[in-house]
Motif scaffolding. Structure first.
Motif, PDB file in Angstrom:
ATOM      1  N   ILE A 291       0.761  -1.197   0.096  1.00  0.00           N
ATOM      2  CA  ILE A 291      -0.164   0.009  -0.052  1.00  0.00           C
ATOM      3  C   ILE A 291       0.803   1.189  -0.256  1.00  0.00           C
ATOM      4  N   PHE A 292       2.042   1.015   0.775  1.00  0.00           N
ATOM      5  CA  PHE A 292       2.908   2.389   0.775  1.00  0.00           C
ATOM      6  C   PHE A 292       3.472   2.692  -0.662  1.00  0.00           C
ATOM      7  N   LYS A 293       3.954   1.463  -1.237  1.00  0.00           N
ATOM      8  CA  LYS A 293       4.671   1.627  -2.569  1.00  0.00           C
ATOM      9  C   LYS A 293       3.393   1.950  -3.610  1.00  0.00           C
ATOM     10  N   ASN A 294       2.282   1.516  -3.706  1.00  0.00           N
ATOM     11  CA  ASN A 294       1.324   1.725  -4.475  1.00  0.00           C
ATOM     12  C   ASN A 294      -0.051   2.005  -3.753  1.00  0.00           C
ATOM     13  N   PRO A 295      -0.321   3.143  -3.636  1.00  0.00           N
ATOM     14  CA  PRO A 295      -1.529   3.497  -2.671  1.00  0.00           C
ATOM     15  C   PRO A 295      -2.920   3.081  -3.518  1.00  0.00           C
ATOM     16  N   ARG A 296      -2.871   2.843  -4.865  1.00  0.00           N
ATOM     17  CA  ARG A 296      -4.024   2.066  -5.481  1.00  0.00           C
ATOM     18  C   ARG A 296      -4.448   0.808  -5.111  1.00  0.00           C
ATOM     19  N   SER A 297      -3.556   0.316  -4.422  1.00  0.00           N
ATOM     20  CA  SER A 297      -3.749  -1.176  -4.023  1.00  0.00           C
ATOM     21  C   SER A 297      -4.635  -1.218  -2.626  1.00  0.00           C
ATOM     22  N   ARG A 298      -4.639   0.221  -2.081  1.00  0.00           N
ATOM     23  CA  ARG A 298      -5.222  -0.070  -0.406  1.00  0.00           C
ATOM     24  C   ARG A 298      -6.580  -0.583  -0.581  1.00  0.00           C
ATOM     25  N   SER A 299      -7.506  -0.398  -1.533  1.00  0.00           N
ATOM     26  CA  SER A 299      -8.726  -1.155  -1.437  1.00  0.00           C
ATOM     27  C   SER A 299      -9.039  -2.291  -2.030  1.00  0.00           C
ATOM     28  N   ALA A 300      -7.887  -3.057  -2.380  1.00  0.00           N
ATOM     29  CA  ALA A 300      -7.777  -4.238  -3.175  1.00  0.00           C
ATOM     30  C   ALA A 300      -8.313  -5.641  -2.090  1.00  0.00           C
ATOM     31  N   THR A 301      -9.095  -6.393  -2.666  1.00  0.00           N
ATOM     32  CA  THR A 301      -9.072  -7.659  -2.002  1.00  0.00           C
ATOM     33  C   THR A 301      -9.202  -8.866  -3.003  1.00  0.00           C
ATOM     34  N   LEU A 302      -8.441  -9.764  -2.568  1.00  0.00           N
ATOM     35  CA  LEU A 302      -8.043 -11.124  -3.528  1.00  0.00           C
ATOM     36  C   LEU A 302      -8.949 -12.226  -2.935  1.00  0.00           C
ATOM     37  N   ARG A 303      -9.793 -12.727  -3.604  1.00  0.00           N
ATOM     38  CA  ARG A 303     -10.349 -13.863  -3.300  1.00  0.00           C
ATOM     39  C   ARG A 303     -10.198 -15.101  -4.161  1.00  0.00           C
ATOM     40  N   ILE A 304      -9.892 -16.134  -3.599  1.00  0.00           N
ATOM     41  CA  ILE A 304      -9.393 -17.394  -4.269  1.00  0.00           C
ATOM     42  C   ILE A 304     -10.152 -18.574  -3.951  1.00  0.00           C
ATOM     43  N   ALA A 305     -10.548 -19.294  -5.272  1.00  0.00           N
ATOM     44  CA  ALA A 305     -11.455 -20.387  -4.867  1.00  0.00           C
ATOM     45  C   ALA A 305     -11.088 -21.515  -5.997  1.00  0.00           C
ATOM     46  N   GLU A 306     -11.206 -22.836  -5.449  1.00  0.00           N
ATOM     47  CA  GLU A 306     -10.956 -24.029  -6.499  1.00  0.00           C
ATOM     48  C   GLU A 306     -11.973 -24.598  -6.887  1.00  0.00           C
TER      49      GLU A 306
END
Ligand SMILES: C[S@@+](CC[C@H](N)C(=O)[O-])C[C@H]1O[C@@H](n2cnc3c(N)ncnc32)[C@H](O)[C@@H]1O
Length: 308
Positions: A291-306
């Motif tokens: 988030i510090f390096k790339n503030p655009r990432s602050r609201s991101a969520t990664l969801r993973i399913a198989e």
């Protein structure tokens, strides 16, 4: 500023890339995620790189025989669907728009710079944000701002947008941004126009509808053990992803159907139809360092399913 891929290592690790696997990057963008997938693929591995914005593909095209480019909406993966049902090892979605699109003021996505009220992700579609705002009625506009932007001042903003546009005082993104700032003066944490710009963009590009359709198709395309990884950037997208994964990870109990007046065969058919198709693997957020390096990432969520 060039586009920095969000949750890059986390999302690609989640795909558990096999050397000869077949993958779909449903949101190719500037190719950041595709590049890392490629580095893990062998000679016989393949990646379908999808983006509905032709300018993005042309600008960031990587020349490599293992990539098949598809300039299409990710909800409409007909050419893949025709041949690859149940054959794909992993699908990645990195939703929204890239910095390449956001930083080009002529695309009209930014409330920070001046440009035409365009906001089309796929520029082959006809309706621009300006046409939308001009033709829509105030009530519907207010609903859109509330539903897709969770904007507190939705009624007031809709009223003034319609008033200004009729008097030809709303001609570009700067006019729209200034108008919203004059209504919502107290937002110290977020730019006051952020929510309304988001809402108009989501509605104009039918983003929620396309995402729901794409998720359904993904389930058909994935093979058993295949991975679905989705990065979303706001609660509206994330809610769709969350409920989709939840819905397909629940095992419907036979007992529910036993209460209905059905024969044993009908019960078993129901049971088969509703069987579990996904296993929830993980939910990951960006680290403080990212988030510090790339503030655009602050609201991101990664969801993973198989797929099971
Ligand atoms: C956040 S960017 C992806 C960035 C990319 N992962 C990277 O690291 O370079 C999202 C991309 O998805 C594309 N996109 C958005 N909605 C789409 C849709 N419905 N169908 C196809 N592409 C879409 C946008 O044009 C944009 O290039």
């Amino acid at each position: 500023m060039s586009h920095i891929p969000v949750l890059l290592k986390e999302s690609i690790n989640s795909l558990k890339i096999k050397s000869n696997g077949i993958y779909i990057d449903a949101t190719y963008g500037c190719g950041g995620h595709t590049k890392l997938i490629l580095s893990k693929l062998g000679n016989y591995g393949r990646i379908y790189a999808v983006d509905c914005d032709i300018k993005t593909i042309l600008k960031h095209k990587i020349i490599d025989d293992r990539i098949i480019y598809l300039n299409d909406n990710f909800s409409n993966l007909k050419s893949i669907l025709n041949t690859k049902i149940g054959k794909i090892d992993g699908i990645l979605f990195d939703l929204g728009i890239s910095s390449f699109q956001l930083n080009n003021s002529q695309r009209g996505f930014s409330y920070m710079s001046n440009g035409p009220l365009d906001m089309r992700i796929n520029q082959r579609t006809k309706e621009t944000a300006f046409n939308l705002l001009k033709n829509i009625n105030e009530k519907k506009l207010s609903e859109i701002l509330k539903k897709y932007g969770e904007e507190k001042y939705h009624k007031k903003i809709a009223y003034y947008i319609k008033k200004y546009i009729i008097h030809k005082k709303l001609n570009n993104t700067q006019d729209l941004s200034n108008l919203i700032c004059s209504i919502n003066k107290n937002n110290k944490f977020k730019h006051p126009a952020k929510r309304s710009f988001q809402a108009i963009r989501i509605f104009l590009n039918k983003e929620t509808k396309e995402l729901k359709k794409a998720l359904k198709n993904s389930l058909k395309l994935l093979k058993k053990g295949g991975i679905l990884s989705i990065i979303s950037f706001h609660s509206i997208e994330d809610r769709i992803v969350k409920y989709f994964i939840k819905k397909h990870s629940i095992l419907y109990k036979k007992s529910i159907y036993h209460k209905l007046p059905l024969t044993e065969i009908e019960i078993n058919n129901f049971y088969k139809k509703e069987k579990k198709q996904l296993k929830i693997i993980n939910r990951i957020f960006p680290s403080k360092k990212e988030i510090f390096k790339n503030p655009r990432s602050r609201s991101a969520t990664l969801r993973i399913a198989e797929k099971i």
